[in-house]
Design a protein around this motif. Structure first.
Motif, PDB file in Angstrom:
ATOM      1  N   VAL A  49       0.839  -1.194   0.000  1.00 33.11           N
ATOM      2  CA  VAL A  49       0.000   0.000   0.000  1.00 33.11           C
ATOM      3  C   VAL A  49       0.876   1.247   0.000  1.00 33.11           C
ATOM      4  CG1 VAL A  49      -1.734   1.309   1.278  1.00 33.11           C
ATOM      5  CG2 VAL A  49      -1.880  -1.188   1.171  1.00 33.11           C
ATOM      6  N   THR A  50       0.608   2.159  -0.925  1.00 42.39           N
ATOM      7  CA  THR A  50       1.331   3.424  -0.980  1.00 42.39           C
ATOM      8  C   THR A  50       0.396   4.622  -0.847  1.00 42.39           C
ATOM      9  OG1 THR A  50       1.183   3.440  -3.401  1.00 42.39           O
ATOM     10  CG2 THR A  50       3.174   2.476  -2.432  1.00 42.39           C
ATOM     11  N   TYR A  51      -0.909   4.393  -0.880  1.00 42.19           N
ATOM     12  CA  TYR A  51      -1.867   5.499  -0.790  1.00 42.19           C
ATOM     13  C   TYR A  51      -1.756   6.182   0.571  1.00 42.19           C
ATOM     14  CZ  TYR A  51      -6.345   7.991  -0.773  1.00 42.19           C
ATOM     15  OH  TYR A  51      -7.322   8.958  -0.704  1.00 42.19           O
ATOM     16  N   ASN A  52      -1.633   7.503   0.567  1.00 42.85           N
ATOM     17  CA  ASN A  52      -1.521   8.283   1.792  1.00 42.85           C
ATOM     18  C   ASN A  52      -2.745   9.181   1.913  1.00 42.85           C
ATOM     19  OD1 ASN A  52      -0.921  10.365   3.702  1.00 42.85           O
ATOM     20  ND2 ASN A  52       1.254   9.880   3.514  1.00 42.85           N
ATOM     21  N   ASP A 160      -5.806  -3.779   8.559  1.00 37.25           N
ATOM     22  CA  ASP A 160      -5.782  -2.919   9.752  1.00 37.25           C
ATOM     23  C   ASP A 160      -4.539  -2.043   9.797  1.00 37.25           C
ATOM     24  OD1 ASP A 160      -8.200  -3.868  10.605  1.00 37.25           O
ATOM     25  OD2 ASP A 160      -7.387  -5.228  12.111  1.00 37.25           O
ATOM     26  N   ALA A 161      -3.447  -2.509   9.189  1.00 41.40           N
ATOM     27  CA  ALA A 161      -2.203  -1.743   9.187  1.00 41.40           C
ATOM     28  C   ALA A 161      -2.234  -0.589   8.189  1.00 41.40           C
ATOM     29  CB  ALA A 161      -1.022  -2.659   8.877  1.00 41.40           C
ATOM     30  N   ALA A 162      -3.227  -0.587   7.294  1.00 43.57           N
ATOM     31  CA  ALA A 162      -3.357   0.480   6.290  1.00 43.57           C
ATOM     32  C   ALA A 162      -4.508   1.388   6.698  1.00 43.57           C
ATOM     33  CB  ALA A 162      -3.607  -0.118   4.912  1.00 43.57           C
ATOM     34  N   ASP A 163      -4.214   2.635   7.026  1.00 44.01           N
ATOM     35  CA  ASP A 163      -5.232   3.556   7.543  1.00 44.01           C
ATOM     36  C   ASP A 163      -6.424   3.710   6.602  1.00 44.01           C
ATOM     37  OD1 ASP A 163      -3.720   4.022   9.775  1.00 44.01           O
ATOM     38  OD2 ASP A 163      -2.795   5.853   9.008  1.00 44.01           O
TER      39      ASP A 163
END
Length: 366
Positions: A49-52, A160-163
């Motif tokens: 995942v790179t989406y911020n 869960d680790a990716a907001d």
């Protein structure tokens, strides 16, 4: 000065108030740039995942005249060098292999079906589809991981680790053991267990990717399960909320207690394709208010004191974040728009939340 220019760009891209009630603005949706990524490429085995979401929110106003996607992914294998060479061995598959190496045997394999139907549902999630033969394809794609076992709990931990993750899809995929080429157009298969993460809820309708071909080798999918997180979007500075709604706000005309005039509190809409990110709506609300205050006429302007952020879906497939802006708050009883038709297509509302500016702006120039 830069903030004013960004706000001007936002105002240019913001669909202003439509006639009451606030129907879905299909023109605003259709005019948003198309998503270039709706899932992993057929060759991918890992795409972290790179989406911020914070960066996406900060750039939402400026992106109005360019693209609502703050990040675009570049496709390609994430694994070791040489994996794309002709007939190169592919990253190991850990899933069970059917006795007969055919697509039909893979799709109908009872081991895959039993793993899917007996899989546990992680705490805090709903299982929304099970044992399908397609994987999810949506504009809200976040990333891909290959697992060593069919374990929704491990996929849940990655989500869960990716907001920005609101749903995940786990499935078995028939992949080639070597990279297909002229010298090896249809190699023996092996089974990968894949976990994809999504920035919106997933649905059975969104599990529409049935695989495809790599040269003469056919990729197919089995045992596909989808799970959605029971999670509200985060709070944002300067706003109270989020408040969960039953649908989209459909506000009536407001009677001004001082003048008795009928006032339309609806300012307009902005739509962002991709992951659900209510922060983009907060940025749109702030920038619109800044612009309106700067360009006030007669000492007054339309403040943005309230917004409704939700996921808009077309025929059950999430499209992106829909933001409706208002001059005053409206409570949950006005969230009555759950969807509507445009021709034969049905656009539905889900994950709908409201935010109210903590200190209401009276809309009067000091």
């Amino acid at each position: 000065m830069r903030k004013a220019l960004i706000a001007a760009a936002l105002l240019h891209g913001l669909a202003r108030a439509a006639p009451h009630p606030q129907d879905i603005d299909f023109d605003a949706v259709d005019s948003a740039p198309s998503a270039t990524v709706t899932g992993p490429p057929i060759t991918a085995v890992e795409q972290p995942v790179t989406y911020n979401p914070t960066t996406a929110s900060q750039s939402a106003a400026a992106a109005v005249t360019a693209s609502p996607l703050a990040k675009r992914w570049e496709f390609g294998l994430f694994e070791r060098d040489g994996v794309n060479d002709d007939c190169a061995p592919q990253p190991d598959g850990y899933g069970p292999k059917p006795t007969s190496d055919t697509t039909d045997a893979f799709i109908t394999n009872t081991v895959f079906a039993l793993a899917a139907v007996n899989a546990p549902t992680p705490n805090g999630y709903n299982n929304v589809f099970s044992n399908l033969q397609g994987s999810v394809s949506l504009p809200s794609y976040l990333g891909l991981y290959t697992l060593q076992s069919y374990d929704p709990l491990q996929c849940q931990q990655l989500c869960d680790a990716a907001d920005s993750c609101y749903g995940f899809n786990i499935y078995f995929e028939r992949d080639p053991s070597v990279n297909p080429a002229d010298a090896c157009p249809n190699p023996p298969s092996f089974t990968n267990i894949k976990c994809t993460l999504w920035g919106s809820h997933v649905t059975a309708q969104s599990a529409s990717n049935m695989g495809g071909y790599r040269d003469q080798f056919q990729v197919v999918i089995a045992g596909s399960n989808g799970y959605n997180k029971k999670k509200a979007p985060p709070p944002y500075s300067g706003y109270d909320g989020p408040t969960e709604l039953g649908g989209a706000i459909a506000a009536p005309l407001y009677t001004d207690p001082t003048t008795g005039a009928q006032v339309d509190t609806y300012i307009g809409v902005k739509f962002f394709r991709g992951a659900f990110n209510a922060g983009q709506c907060a940025a749109a609300c702030d920038a619109t208010e800044d612009y309106d205050r700067t360009h006030a006429t007669g000492g007054s302007y339309k403040p943005c004191n309230f917004f409704n952020a939700y996921v808009l879906s077309k025929n059950g497939k999430a499209l992106g974040t829909y933001c409706s802006l208002y001059t005053q708050p409206w409570d949950k009883s006005y969230s009555t728009n759950v969807g509507q038709y445009s021709g034969s297509d049905y656009y539905s509302v889900s994950q709908s939340y409201s935010y109210t500016r903590s200190v209401q702006d009276p809309g009067v120039v000091d």
